[in-house]
Design an enzyme around this catalytic site. Structure first.
Site, PDB file in Angstrom:
ATOM      1  N   HIS B  44      39.078 -48.320  45.796  1.00 20.17           N
ATOM      2  CA  HIS B  44      40.106 -47.391  45.328  1.00 20.17           C
ATOM      3  C   HIS B  44      39.666 -45.942  45.497  1.00 20.17           C
ATOM      4  CE1 HIS B  44      43.811 -46.843  42.979  1.00 20.17           C
ATOM      5  NE2 HIS B  44      43.214 -45.787  42.470  1.00 20.17           N
ATOM      6  N   HIS B  90      50.687 -48.110  42.424  1.00 19.72           N
ATOM      7  CA  HIS B  90      50.192 -48.560  41.123  1.00 19.72           C
ATOM      8  C   HIS B  90      50.557 -50.027  40.966  1.00 19.72           C
ATOM      9  CE1 HIS B  90      48.757 -46.248  37.345  1.00 19.72           C
ATOM     10  NE2 HIS B  90      47.871 -46.207  38.301  1.00 19.72           N
TER      11      HIS B  90
END
Lengths: 227, 740
Positions: B44, B90
Site C-alpha cells: 500500500h 478503499h
C-alpha cells in the site's frame, strides 16, 4: 444595500450564497463568523445551507447556541429580514424564530434533485415578485427536510397565511413533509425559511434559474422600503 | 490473527525483507522500528510489487505540473490556474465496514487534494459490486452509497459523476474508488517536503487515537473469512472535523508561511514524517509525548501507526508556530509542535525523554525492495477469446426464419433494466451533486461538466473501466478504458488533458494476476500516449480476492478535460423534433464481451471490440470540431449496450424519440447491440447538415441514421418502444432489485 451571511462551522453553502448575492444581484455582503455579533446595519441576514456542527445531535440544534444567534434573534425581533435556506431553515426553527421541526426524510436517505414547488403566499418580502400558485423548479439537497408541526400549529400557520411554499404535489415532495410544506414564514413575514436552494437556481447556466425570483423579491422589497 | 513467533511476519514482512532491514540498519530493528517498516514497506505504501510496471506509464506532457510521487498530480489549465486530482481505492475497509470504509475513502482523497493547496470542487465515485440479488451485496451497496453521501455531502464537495457496475467477481470484495478534483492558483501549489533545518513539525486537526492501526498492511492482504476480525483496522470518519480542517488548511496555505504539508492517511504519522523528510533529504525528530492523543496510555508504536482521520502534518517556517495555532484555534482544532526538521536524515522518535526509534527516512520511504513478480498468461484467456458467438445464433438461425419470434423490444428492455445499464439515479440522488453551484451538466450524461467561476471555461470529468473487457483482454481493455473516458470528455465539449488511475487487481503473487496487471498497464500506457493524456498519479490496490477468486482486473481511468469555452458544454440528450441523427464511426460485428451477451445469454466471453487509436483520435477530434463550431445539439458515446442502448439513453432526457433507418449487412443483434469502439451519436439541426458534412469531409466514416421524432424509439423494423414507459422501467430497475 448590504446583506450579512452567517458562517457556522460546517456551513457549506455560505460561499454559494455570497457568489449569487454579489455576482448575480450585485449586492454587497459580509461573511459573519458565528463567534461574532452582527456589527453593521444589515438590510438582510442570510443563514446558509450545510451541516452546521456536522448535523450532530439534530440539524441546527447546536448552531442555535452559536454566539451570533443572539444578535440574529434581536435583529429579527426588530423586524429585520432573515432568510434561512435548508440548514439555515433548520437553525431558525431550533432558535424559535420559526415554528415546527424537521424529521428525517421518510425514506431515511439524503435526497438531491430538482423538485417542482408552488408559491402559496406572495404577500411576503421574499415572494412579492411571484404570483400565487406560480410553479418553480428549484433543487433540494437534504436528509432532514421532513417538516412537521402539530395540528394546532398547522392551523395557526394556515390562519396566519404563513405557508409560503409547497411541493407541487405528493410525488414532488421529496421528504414526506406535512401538507407538502417546503417553506414557511413567521407571523410578521420578516423571517422566511425554506428547504429548497434558490441560490442553486439563480443563473441561466445552471439547470434552472427559478430561484432568482426569491432574491429579486427581497431586493425589490428593500428598495421600495428605502424609497 | 497469525499464529507465529517470527516478529517480521506479524508486521507482514518476509524473512528476506527482514534481513534487508538488518543489513541497511547494521543492526536488528526494535519493536517500534519493525512496526514502522511493516507499514512503510507494505504494498500500500511502497508499491513494491507494482513500481517496476508503473514506470511504463507516460507521465510527462506540457500540461503536467506535478506527476506521480506527491499526494496528487497537478496540471495547468491556463489563466494561472491549476487542477489537482487523484483517484484512490478503499476496497478492503469497505468490504468489512462498508459505511465507514467508503466514507473515509472519500475523506482521504479530499485531504490529498487540499494538501496540494487546491480547493476540492468535485468528487467522482467508481464502484463495483456483486449482483443485487444477494442480500449481503444489497447491504454493501446501500452502506457504501450512504457512506460516500454521508461524508461528501457534509463536507460540501459535490459528487458529480462516476460509475457503478455489477459482476459476480466482486461478490465478497466490492471496489470503492473515489476521485477528487481541486482548483488552485499556481502560487498556492504546496508540496509535501520537509526542509529548513530547525523548522518546527506540527500535527494539526484531530487528536490521535487507536483506530486504523496497520490499515495499510491490512489492505495489502487477501480478504478471508477471518477478515471481519480486522474491523478495528478500519478507520472512522468525521466529515465535520474534515470540513474545519479543510478551511483551516487552505487559510494557512494562503498565508504563505508553510514549507511543507502532507495529510496523514495510510500508515499515519510515520508515513507522513518519513516521506516528507525523504523528499527534502532531511530528517525529522519527533516526540510522542507532544502528539495530542484521544486515549490514555498509547505507546509509540500505536501513535506512529495510528490511521486516525482528519489530521495533517505541517511544517511552517520557524517562528510562524503562533500563526498556525491562531488559524487552527479559530476553527476549534488542535495544532501542536511535535518536533523539528533535522539535518541528519534520520526519523528519530522520542518518548518520555527516551529514544524509541531511529531509522534513516530514506530507507523507510524509498528503499523498500522492488519485485518483478512472475507473470503467466491464464488458461482462460485463449479459451474465452476463441468462443464462437455465431454458435449462439445457429440455434436461433431457425428462429430467424420465423422473425416474429424474436422480440427485440424485449431484448432491449432486458438490457436496459440490467443493473449495469439501469439508471443510477438511485445512487446519485443521494449525493449532493450541486453544492458549490458549478455543476452545468448534471450526473447521468457522458461526463460531468463544471464551470470555473469567474472564467469562461469549464471542466469535464469522468471515470471509466469496462472490467468485462479487461478480464477477457486486459491489454485492449486498458486501451478501451482510456479511449472511452476520452470519448466521454469529448462528447461533453472538453479536450482530454490527463488521467489518474485506480488499479484494482487480485493477488500479485499469482502469475495470472500479475499478467493481467502488466497487460492492463501496457494498454493504458499505449492509449494515453496516443491520445496525449499523461498519467499524473493514482493508486494500486492488490489482493482484491475473496474465497471464490480474484475480482475482474479493474483499472479505473479517471480523466479530466478542459472546455475552452463554457458554451461548448454538451449533453447526450436529443433536443428538438426534426433534428438529424448522425452516427460518427461504423458498427462492426463485435458482440464479444458485450452487455448483450451477458444479459441475454449469460456469457462473459468472446473477442472484445477492436480499437484503432488513430481512428479513435480522429473521431474525437471531429466531434469536438463540430461541437466548437456550434453544430452539435447532443453527443453520446456509443459503448455499453451498443447503438440501441445509446439511442435510448439519448431519448430519455427530454422524452424525445427517434426514427432510425440504417442499411447494414449485420445481423440484427449486431446492428443493435454490438459494442464497436470509436462511435459517437450526435444530433444537429437539419439545416446544418451540409456544413456538418463539409466539416467532417472524408476524415472519418459516418452515416445519417435518422431523425429526432415523436415519443417512440424506432430502429428499422426491429425496435419500436414508447420512451416514457421504458424510461420508467429503466429508472425503477435498481430500486426494485433492492426491495425484492
Amino acid at each position: 444595500m448590504r446583506f450579512g451571511i452567517v458562517t457556522f462551522p460546517g456551513s457549506n453553502c455560505d460561499q454559494d450564497l455570497r457568489y449569487v448575492v454579489e455576482e448575480v444581484f450585485e449586492i454587497k455582503t459580509d461573511m459573519i463568523w458565528h463567534k461574532e455579533d452582527l456589527e453593521n446595519n444589515y438590510n438582510a441576514i442570510l443563514l446558509p445551507g450545510g451541516f452546521s456542527y456536522g448535523d450532530y445531535l439534530r440539524s441546527g440544534a447546536i448552531a442555535r447556541f452559536s454566539p451570533v444567534m443572539d444578535s440574529v434573534i434581536d435583529f429579527a425581533n426588530q423586524g429585520g429580514l432573515v432568510l434561512g435556506i435548508c440548514n439555515g431553515f433548520q437553525i431558525l426553527m431550533e432558535a424559535g424564530l420559526l415554528p415546527g421541526a424537521m424529521k428525517v426524510n421518510n425514506n431515511l436517505k439524503f435526497v438531491c434533485k430538482h423538485v417542482k414547488l408552488q408559491i402559496k403566499n406572495n404577500q411576503t418580502p421574499f415572494t412579492e415578485k411571484l404570483e400565487r400558485d406560480q410553479i418553480l423548479n428549484i433543487p433540494v439537497a437534504h436528509q432532514e427536510g421532513n417538516f412537521y408541526i402539530d395540528d394546532r400549529g398547522l392551523d395557526k400557520l394556515k390562519v396566519n397565511d404563513q405557508i409560503v411554499l409547497k411541493y407541487l404535489n405528493d410525488s414532488e415532495n421529496p421528504n414526506g413533509s406535512i401538507e407538502n410544506i417546503a417553506g414557511i414564514c413567521n407571523k410578521k413575514r420578516n423571517v422566511f425559511g425554506l428547504m429548497p436552494h434558490p441560490e442553486r437556481a439563480s443563473e441561466d447556466i445552471l439547470s434552472s434559474s427559478d430561484g432568482k425570483k426569491i432574491f429579486e423579491s427581497l431586493i425589490s422589497f428593500l428598495k421600495e422600503g428605502v424609497n | 490473527m497469525n499464529q507465529t513467533n517470527k516478529p517480521w511476519e506479524i508486521e507482514g514482512l518476509t524473512e528476506q525483507e527482514y534481513n534487508m532491514i538488518v543489513d541497511l540498519l547494521g543492526r536488528e530493528p526494535n519493536y517500534t522500528e519493525l512496526g514502522m517498516f511493516g507499514v512503510m514497506w507494505s504494498e500500500h505504501c511502497s508499491y513494491k510489487n507494482s513500481k517496476a510496471v508503473l514506470r511504463n506509464f507516460p507521465t510527462e506532457g506540457e500540461v503536467v505540473l506535478q506527476g506521480p510521487g506527491e499526494n496528487a498530480g497537478i496540471i495547468d489549465i491556463g489563466d494561472n490556474q491549476a487542477l489537482s486530482f487523484k483517484i484512490e481505492s478503499h476496497n478492503h475497509p469497505s468490504a468489512i465496514e462498508p459505511y465507514q470504509g467508503a466514507a473515509t475513502g472519500v475523506g482521504g482523497i479530499i485531504r490529498d487534494i487540499f494538501t496540494m493547496g487546491a480547493r476540492p470542487i468535485a468528487l467522482l465515485d467508481s464502484l463495483r459490486f456483486g449482483f443485487l440479488d444477494d442480500e449481503h451485496v444489497k447491504y454493501l451497496f446501500e452502506e457504501v452509497v450512504a457512506g460516500i453521501a454521508g461524508y461528501g455531502n457534509s463536507i460540501g464537495v459535490p459528487t458529480v459523476g462516476g460509475e457503478t457496475y455489477f459482476s459476480n467477481s466482486y461478490q465478497g470484495n466490492p471496489l470503492v474508488n473515489a476521485m477528487c478534483v481541486g482548483v488552485m492558483d499556481h502560487e498556492d501549489i504546496s508540496t509535501a517536503t520537509a526542509s529548513g533545518i530547525g523548522n518546527p513539525v506540527m500535527v494539526v486537526g484531530a487528536a490521535t487515537g487507536r483506530d486504523g492501526i496497520q490499515g495499510a498492511s491490512f489492505a495489502s492482504d487477501e480478504l478471508t473469512d477471518e477478515s471481519e476480525e480486522d474491523r478495528p483496522a478500519v478507520q472512522v470518519g468525521d466529515p465535520f472535523m474534515e470540513k474545519l480542517l479543510l478551511e483551516a488548511s487552505l487559510e494557512l496555505i494562503k498565508t504563505g508561511c508553510l514549507v511543507g504539508i502532507q495529510d496523514m492517511g495510510a500508515a499515519g504519522l510515520i508515513s507522513s514524517a518519513s516521506e516528507m523528510a525523504s523528499r527534502g533529504e532531511t530528517g525529522i525528530e519527533l516526540d510522542i509525548d507532544l502528539v495530542p492523543k484521544r486515549e490514555e496510555g498509547m505507546n509509540s508504536y500505536e501513535v506512529l501507526l495510528s490511521e486516525s482521520q482528519e489530521r495533517m502534518l505541517v511544517i511552517p517556517e520557524a517562528g510562524k508556530e503562533d500563526l498556525v495555532e491562531q488559524i487552527f484555534s479559530k476553527w476549534d482544532l488542535n495544532a501542536a509542535v511535535i518536533g523539528e526538521v533535522t539535518d541528519d536524515g534520520m526519523i528519530r522518535v522520542l518518548n518520555k525523554g527516551k529514544k524509541v526509534a531511529e531509522v534513516p527516512a530514506r530507507i523507510l520511504a524509498d528503499d523498500a525492495p522492488e519485485y518483478k513478480r512472475e507473470s503467466k498468461e491464464p488458461d482462460y484467456y485463449n479459451e474465452l477469446k476463441s468462443f464462437d458467438i455465431d454458435s449462439l445464433f445457429s440455434i436461433e438461425e431457425n428462429r430467424l426464419t420465423r422473425k416474429d419470434d424474436i422480440d427485440y423490444n424485449n431484448i432491449l428492455e432486458s438490457i436496459i433494466t440490467s443493473e449495469n445499464i439501469a439508471s443510477k439515479s438511485y445512487i446519485y440522488e443521494q449525493y449532493d451533486h450541486m453544492v458549490q453551484i458549478n455543476t452545468v451538466v448534471l450526473p447521468g450524461s457522458d461526463a460531468a461538466v463544471l464551470r470555473i467561476k469567474g472564467k469562461d471555461k469549464g471542466l469535464a470529468l469522468t471515470t471509466d473501466c469496462n472490467s468485462r473487457y479487461c478480464y477477457l483482454d486486459p491489454e485492449r481493455g486498458g486501451e478501451i478504458a482510456v479511449a472511452e473516458a476520452a470519448r466521454n470528455i469529448t462528447c461533453s465539449g472538453g479536450r482530454p488533458l490527463a488521467i489518474t488511475d485506480g488499479l484494482n487487481f487480485g493477488n500479485p503473487m499469482k502469475p495470472e494476476i500479475f499478467w493481467q496487471f502488466e497487460k492492463s498497464i501496457k494498454g493504458i500506457s499505449k492509449a494515453c500516449q496516443a491520445l496525449n493524456t499523461p498519467v499524473t498519479g493514482g493508486n494500486v490496490s492488490f489482493y482484491n480476492e475473496n474465497p471464490e477468486g480474484a475480482v475482474y482486473p479493474t483499472p479505473i481511468v479517471g480523466m479530466v478535460g478542459l472546455l475552452d469555452k463554457l458554451e461548448y458544454a454538451t449533453d447526450q440528450f436529443f433536443k428538438n423534433i426534426g433534428d438529424l441523427i448522425i452516427l460518427l464511426g461504423k458498427t462492426e460485428s463485435e458482440l464479444g464481451g458485450s452487455q448483450y451477451l451477458e444479459s441475454i445469454h449469460g456469457h462473459v466471453k468472446g473477442r472484445i471490440p477492436e480499437l484503432d487509436l488513430e481512428k479513435e483520435k480522429k473521431i474525437q477530434e471531429t466531434c469536438l470540431e463540430l461541437i466548437k463550431a456550434g453544430f452539435v445539439k447532443s453527443a453520446h458515446d456509443c459503448s455499453d449496450g451498443g447503438l440501441a442502448v445509446t439511442l435510448f439513453e439519448s431519448s430519455i432526457g427530454n422524452l424525445k424519440g427517434a426514427d432510425i433507418k440504417i442499411e447494414s449487412n449485420l445481423k440484427a443483434e449486431e446492428l443493435l447491440f454490438s459494442e464497436t469502439q470509436s462511435r459517437i451519436v450526435i444530433s444537429l439541426a437539419r439545416e446544418d447538415k451540409e456544413m456538418v458534412e463539409e466539416l467532417i469531409g472524408d476524415s472519418i466514416e459516418y452515416q445519417v441514421i435518422g431523425e429526432v421524432k415523436g415519443e417512440r424509439l424506432k430502429i428499422n423494423n426491429l425496435i419500436d418502444i414508447y420512451i416514457e414507459e421504458l424510461k420508467t422501467k429503466w429508472e425503477e430497475a435498481i430500486p426494485l432489485k433492492l426491495i425484492k
